[in-house]
Design a protein around this motif. Sequence first.
Motif, PDB file in Angstrom:
ATOM      1  N   GLN A  92       0.831  -1.206   0.000  1.00  0.00           N
ATOM      2  CA  GLN A  92       0.000   0.000   0.000  1.00  0.00           C
ATOM      3  C   GLN A  92       0.865   1.255   0.000  1.00  0.00           C
ATOM      4  O   GLN A  92       0.594   2.210  -0.732  1.00  0.00           O
ATOM      5  N   ARG A  93       1.897   1.255   0.805  1.00  0.00           N
ATOM      6  CA  ARG A  93       2.776   2.427   0.877  1.00  0.00           C
ATOM      7  C   ARG A  93       3.477   2.682  -0.449  1.00  0.00           C
ATOM      8  O   ARG A  93       3.687   3.828  -0.835  1.00  0.00           O
ATOM      9  N   VAL A 104       0.257  10.879   4.465  1.00  0.00           N
ATOM     10  CA  VAL A 104      -0.386   9.617   4.813  1.00  0.00           C
ATOM     11  C   VAL A 104       0.447   8.858   5.849  1.00  0.00           C
ATOM     12  O   VAL A 104      -0.094   8.334   6.827  1.00  0.00           O
ATOM     13  N   LEU A 105       1.755   8.812   5.662  1.00  0.00           N
ATOM     14  CA  LEU A 105       2.606   8.096   6.616  1.00  0.00           C
ATOM     15  C   LEU A 105       2.535   8.731   8.000  1.00  0.00           C
ATOM     16  O   LEU A 105       2.498   8.031   9.021  1.00  0.00           O
ATOM     17  N   ASP A 106       2.493  10.056   8.057  1.00  0.00           N
ATOM     18  CA  ASP A 106       2.357  10.746   9.338  1.00  0.00           C
ATOM     19  C   ASP A 106       1.012  10.407   9.974  1.00  0.00           C
ATOM     20  O   ASP A 106       0.922  10.149  11.181  1.00  0.00           O
ATOM     21  N   ASN A 112      -2.364   4.955  14.286  1.00  0.00           N
ATOM     22  CA  ASN A 112      -2.134   3.522  14.238  1.00  0.00           C
ATOM     23  C   ASN A 112      -2.882   2.779  15.351  1.00  0.00           C
ATOM     24  O   ASN A 112      -3.447   1.711  15.118  1.00  0.00           O
ATOM     25  N   ALA A 113      -2.904   3.333  16.535  1.00  0.00           N
ATOM     26  CA  ALA A 113      -3.543   2.661  17.664  1.00  0.00           C
ATOM     27  C   ALA A 113      -5.029   2.424  17.447  1.00  0.00           C
ATOM     28  O   ALA A 113      -5.559   1.387  17.842  1.00  0.00           O
ATOM     29  N   VAL A 118      -2.171  -1.850  12.656  1.00  0.00           N
ATOM     30  CA  VAL A 118      -1.821  -2.555  11.416  1.00  0.00           C
ATOM     31  C   VAL A 118      -0.750  -1.841  10.602  1.00  0.00           C
ATOM     32  O   VAL A 118      -0.199  -2.412   9.675  1.00  0.00           O
ATOM     33  N   PHE A 119      -0.454  -0.576  10.949  1.00  0.00           N
ATOM     34  CA  PHE A 119       0.489   0.181  10.140  1.00  0.00           C
ATOM     35  C   PHE A 119       1.924   0.093  10.652  1.00  0.00           C
ATOM     36  O   PHE A 119       2.760   0.924  10.350  1.00  0.00           O
ATOM     37  N   GLU A 120       2.230  -0.935  11.413  1.00  0.00           N
ATOM     38  CA  GLU A 120       3.585  -1.173  11.878  1.00  0.00           C
ATOM     39  C   GLU A 120       4.259  -2.125  10.901  1.00  0.00           C
ATOM     40  O   GLU A 120       4.377  -3.321  11.147  1.00  0.00           O
ATOM     41  N   CYS A 121       4.653  -1.594   9.783  1.00  0.00           N
ATOM     42  CA  CYS A 121       5.221  -2.473   8.756  1.00  0.00           C
ATOM     43  C   CYS A 121       6.567  -1.941   8.308  1.00  0.00           C
ATOM     44  O   CYS A 121       7.158  -2.333   7.381  1.00  0.00           O
TER      45      CYS A 121
END
Length: 121
Positions: A92-93, A104-106, A112-113, A118-121
Amino acid sequence: SRPRQAIEHVRGWVRGEATMTQSRAAGGHAMGAARVLSGAARNAAFAAGQAGVVAHVAAHELGAAAYAIRAARDAAPRGEGESAGRLECRWQREQLPDAIRELVLDDQRLRNAICWSVFEC
């Protein structure tokens, strides 16, 4: 077919070929379909529904992505769910346009919580 129709409608909205009302209705139908499903199918249907329902609200852009990551986790063979989720997150990134990538990353880091981490990739 309702999740597929939701995706078709939201893509049509992006191209100016469908109204947001049509996209939201199709997204709602996909979410309705999700309620009777389980596992990967449920999360995939919620991803499609979320995309259709809130495409016009920037603050909700992470919902569809989070459900898709959960669907990838659920569809993976036993013991490989976390790895599959990370692969989906990275994919996705890679799709993010440069113009919005950092935004988006920020947002992923900040929210994330509430998105099941799920965004810990």
